[in-house]
Design a protein around this motif. Structure first.
Motif, PDB file in Angstrom:
ATOM      1  N   LYS A   1      24.882 127.726  79.473  1.00  0.00           N
ATOM      2  CA  LYS A   1      23.483 127.919  79.106  1.00  0.00           C
ATOM      3  C   LYS A   1      23.056 129.338  79.444  1.00  0.00           C
ATOM      4  N   THR A   2      22.322 129.956  78.530  1.00  0.00           N
ATOM      5  CA  THR A   2      21.692 131.238  78.818  1.00  0.00           C
ATOM      6  C   THR A   2      20.344 130.953  79.457  1.00  0.00           C
ATOM      7  N   MET A   3      20.122 131.543  80.623  1.00  0.00           N
ATOM      8  CA  MET A   3      18.911 131.293  81.392  1.00  0.00           C
ATOM      9  C   MET A   3      17.769 132.141  80.831  1.00  0.00           C
ATOM     10  N   THR A   4      16.640 131.513  80.523  1.00  0.00           N
ATOM     11  CA  THR A   4      15.511 132.208  79.897  1.00  0.00           C
ATOM     12  C   THR A   4      14.298 132.228  80.823  1.00  0.00           C
ATOM     13  N   GLU A   5      13.360 133.088  80.482  1.00  0.00           N
ATOM     14  CA  GLU A   5      12.102 133.134  81.222  1.00  0.00           C
ATOM     15  C   GLU A   5      11.375 131.794  81.090  1.00  0.00           C
ATOM     16  N   THR A   6      11.459 131.174  79.931  1.00  0.00           N
ATOM     17  CA  THR A   6      10.842 129.857  79.722  1.00  0.00           C
ATOM     18  C   THR A   6      11.438 128.825  80.668  1.00  0.00           C
ATOM     19  N   ASP A   7      12.755 128.849  80.858  1.00  0.00           N
ATOM     20  CA  ASP A   7      13.390 127.932  81.806  1.00  0.00           C
ATOM     21  C   ASP A   7      12.787 128.092  83.197  1.00  0.00           C
ATOM     22  N   VAL A   8      12.635 129.348  83.624  1.00  0.00           N
ATOM     23  CA  VAL A   8      12.102 129.622  84.960  1.00  0.00           C
ATOM     24  C   VAL A   8      10.651 129.171  85.060  1.00  0.00           C
ATOM     25  N   ILE A   9       9.846 129.459  84.052  1.00  0.00           N
ATOM     26  CA  ILE A   9       8.431 129.058  84.076  1.00  0.00           C
ATOM     27  C   ILE A   9       8.313 127.535  84.119  1.00  0.00           C
ATOM     28  N   MET A  10       9.142 126.853  83.335  1.00  0.00           N
ATOM     29  CA  MET A  10       9.110 125.384  83.359  1.00  0.00           C
ATOM     30  C   MET A  10       9.529 124.866  84.735  1.00  0.00           C
ATOM     31  N   TRP A  11      10.546 125.468  85.324  1.00  0.00           N
ATOM     32  CA  TRP A  11      11.013 125.067  86.654  1.00  0.00           C
ATOM     33  C   TRP A  11       9.896 125.247  87.678  1.00  0.00           C
ATOM     34  N   VAL A  12       9.244 126.395  87.638  1.00  0.00           N
ATOM     35  CA  VAL A  12       8.146 126.673  88.564  1.00  0.00           C
ATOM     36  C   VAL A  12       7.043 125.635  88.383  1.00  0.00           C
ATOM     37  N   GLY A  13       6.723 125.308  87.133  1.00  0.00           N
ATOM     38  CA  GLY A  13       5.692 124.303  86.873  1.00  0.00           C
ATOM     39  C   GLY A  13       6.081 122.919  87.360  1.00  0.00           C
ATOM     40  N   LEU A  14       7.341 122.560  87.184  1.00  0.00           N
ATOM     41  CA  LEU A  14       7.803 121.234  87.612  1.00  0.00           C
ATOM     42  C   LEU A  14       7.903 121.106  89.122  1.00  0.00           C
ATOM     43  N   THR A  15       8.320 122.181  89.788  1.00  0.00           N
ATOM     44  CA  THR A  15       8.597 122.096  91.226  1.00  0.00           C
ATOM     45  C   THR A  15       7.491 122.673  92.098  1.00  0.00           C
ATOM     46  N   GLY A  16       6.665 123.538  91.522  1.00  0.00           N
ATOM     47  CA  GLY A  16       5.650 124.217  92.326  1.00  0.00           C
ATOM     48  C   GLY A  16       6.223 125.340  93.172  1.00  0.00           C
ATOM     49  N   ASP A  17       7.474 125.737  92.927  1.00  0.00           N
ATOM     50  CA  ASP A  17       8.128 126.824  93.671  1.00  0.00           C
ATOM     51  C   ASP A  17       7.574 128.149  93.166  1.00  0.00           C
ATOM     52  N   LEU A  18       6.640 128.718  93.898  1.00  0.00           N
ATOM     53  CA  LEU A  18       5.964 129.945  93.480  1.00  0.00           C
ATOM     54  C   LEU A  18       6.504 131.192  94.182  1.00  0.00           C
ATOM     55  N   ASN A  19       7.760 131.163  94.577  1.00  0.00           N
ATOM     56  CA  ASN A  19       8.365 132.340  95.192  1.00  0.00           C
ATOM     57  C   ASN A  19       8.253 133.506  94.217  1.00  0.00           C
ATOM     58  N   PRO A  20       7.638 134.624  94.640  1.00  0.00           N
ATOM     59  CA  PRO A  20       7.435 135.734  93.704  1.00  0.00           C
ATOM     60  C   PRO A  20       8.740 136.341  93.173  1.00  0.00           C
ATOM     61  N   ILE A  21       9.857 136.161  93.841  1.00  0.00           N
ATOM     62  CA  ILE A  21      11.130 136.686  93.351  1.00  0.00           C
ATOM     63  C   ILE A  21      11.517 136.034  92.027  1.00  0.00           C
ATOM     64  N   HIS A  22      10.921 134.858  91.729  1.00  0.00           N
ATOM     65  CA  HIS A  22      11.226 134.133  90.494  1.00  0.00           C
ATOM     66  C   HIS A  22      10.206 134.366  89.371  1.00  0.00           C
ATOM     67  N   ILE A  23       9.031 134.917  89.721  1.00  0.00           N
ATOM     68  CA  ILE A  23       7.971 134.976  88.715  1.00  0.00           C
ATOM     69  C   ILE A  23       7.252 136.323  88.601  1.00  0.00           C
ATOM     70  N   ASP A  24       7.458 137.222  89.548  1.00  0.00           N
ATOM     71  CA  ASP A  24       6.698 138.476  89.558  1.00  0.00           C
ATOM     72  C   ASP A  24       7.654 139.665  89.420  1.00  0.00           C
ATOM     73  N   LYS A  25       7.682 140.233  88.217  1.00  0.00           N
ATOM     74  CA  LYS A  25       8.605 141.336  87.921  1.00  0.00           C
ATOM     75  C   LYS A  25       8.331 142.549  88.813  1.00  0.00           C
ATOM     76  N   GLU A  26       7.061 142.884  89.015  1.00  0.00           N
ATOM     77  CA  GLU A  26       6.715 144.056  89.837  1.00  0.00           C
ATOM     78  C   GLU A  26       7.159 143.842  91.285  1.00  0.00           C
ATOM     79  N   TYR A  27       6.892 142.665  91.825  1.00  0.00           N
ATOM     80  CA  TYR A  27       7.349 142.373  93.189  1.00  0.00           C
ATOM     81  C   TYR A  27       8.874 142.430  93.254  1.00  0.00           C
TER      82      TYR A  27
END
Length: 139
Positions: free
Chosen positions: A23-49
């Protein structure tokens, strides 16, 4: 869905049986994962950080990548039950990386009616990014 003939029985499983999933990992995959799990670690969602970290970019959550292993274990031992999974994260996975997960039966534990599986994930360069061991109850 009909499962007749698909459920793996004890006597059908052999050491060396293996399956893979890519599987090619996409930004959509990560956003869905964050939404499902509530894992808001900025290393996964904040490009500037993420640019300020030693990784230099957003990382795909390791546990999301580990989830690909579930697919391969299911393929090898279809219709049975995961008992446990150990994992060691070796290299980061970035959005856009193509990951191949592989599960291989390495041992059959007769007394416990379980199989032990070597589990691995590789990126598109062939680098091992994750390694572990899973156990599956064979019903």
């Amino acid at each position: 869905m009909k499962y007749e003939g698909k459920i793996k029985k004890w006597n059908e499983l052999q050491v060396g049986d293996s399956a893979s999933f890519t599987k090619t990992m996409t930004e959509t995959d990560v956003i869905m994962w964050v939404g499902l799990t509530g894992d808001l670690n900025p290393i996964h969602i904040d490009k500037e950080y993420s640019k300020t970290t030693r990784f230099g970019d957003v990382l795909v959550p390791g546990v999301l990548v580990m989830g690909l292993i579930s697919n391969t274990v299911t393929q090898v031992t279809f219709g049975n039950v995961y008992a446990n999974q150990s994992v060691k994260f070796l290299k980061p996975v970035y959005i856009g990386d193509t990951v191949t997960a592989v599960a291989t039966i390495v041992e059959k534990l007769e007394k416990r009616h379980m199989v032990c599986l070597k589990t691995e994930c590789f990126n598109q360069k062939g680098d091992l990014v994750m390694v572990g061991e899973g156990m599956e109850y064979i019903l």
